[in-house]
Design a protein around this motif. Structure first.
Motif: not given
Length: 246
Positions: A33, A40, A160, A192-195, A198, A239
């Motif tokens: 992340v 990444k 992603e 991903s940038h989305n915790l 992940v 998040s």
């Protein structure tokens, strides 16, 4: 299954990945992340063989790989991209898209394998002779997953894979990926940038900023706020709802 040690990637004078190291056991799933520009996706492209301007050590299943890969590597390691529409040829039917990896790798039983691949990703047989623009975003991503899996790889690299999809469809695709990993004993790396995404799919997570992996921790520690690096804590605070993906 995956061993990365001191991976460095440069674009000209700009070092965008700075000595990243991590390991992923066979059948496990590891998430990376970070914000946009953290490096990444560049790590994933070096792993996949799409970027050969790297130094360091990469091994897959105990075998060191260099910047240039042979055909056997691309059967063992496959990638699912962020934009399913952009990664599928717009003028090829789904049948042709799924046939191509089998033809490239000289794998027989094309008819049976295509039928099985569509069934595995819960797509109706009628999809087979349609074009990508005739499918929804979620259906296109299912086709992209089917294409990645049809040659029976051991490792799936996920860049992603749900960010271009509606939230409700995201959950369906993530649950599908979780089921496929368990059924096929696959090894995943998910970027991903989305915790929340992940944490849903990966028991361990690496956090990147400025080309460095500044922390590795369990998804449980991430949920519980047991972080060591201030950037991890900052990402977590930004998040909302780490448990929202069903």
């Amino acid at each position: 299954m995956i061993d990365v040690d001191q991976l460095r990637v440069r674009f000209g004078d700009n070092e965008v990945v700075k000595g990243v190291s991590f390991q992923v056991p066979a059948g496990d799933s590891f998430g990376i992340v970070g914000e946009s520009g953290s490096g990444k996706s560049t790590v994933l492209r070096a792993l996949s063989g799409l970027n050969n301007a790297w130094t360091g050590h990469i091994a897959i299943n105990g075998e060191a790989v260099g910047p240039r890969r042979d055909r056997a590597f691309f059967r063992k390691v496959q990638m699912v991209f962020q934009d399913p529409y952009g990664s599928l040829h717009p003028r090829q039917t789904i049948d042709r898209i799924l046939s191509e990896p089998l033809l490239v790798h000289g794998i027989g039983e094309i008819e049976r394998r295509i039928e099985r691949a569509l069934a595995e990703v819960a797509l109706p047989a009628a999809v087979r002779f349609r074009y990508p623009h005739q499918l929804s975003g979620g259906q296109r991503q299912r086709v992209a997953i089917a294409r990645a899996l049809i040659a029976e790889p051991e490792v799936l690299l996920l860049d992603e894979p749900t960010s271009a999809l509606d939230v409700s469809v995201q959950a369906e695709i993530l649950n599908l990926l979780a089921d496929l990993r368990e059924q096929r004993k696959l090894t995943y790396i998910l970027v991903s940038h989305n915790l929340a995404v992940v944490a849903h799919l990966c028991p361990r997570v690496g956090v990147m900023i400025g080309g460095q992996m500044v922390e590795q921790l369990s998804a449980d520690d991430l949920r519980g706020g047991h972080t060591r690096h201030p950037h991890t804590a900052e990402l977590r605070s930004l998040s909302v709802g780490l448990e929202e993906v069903p």
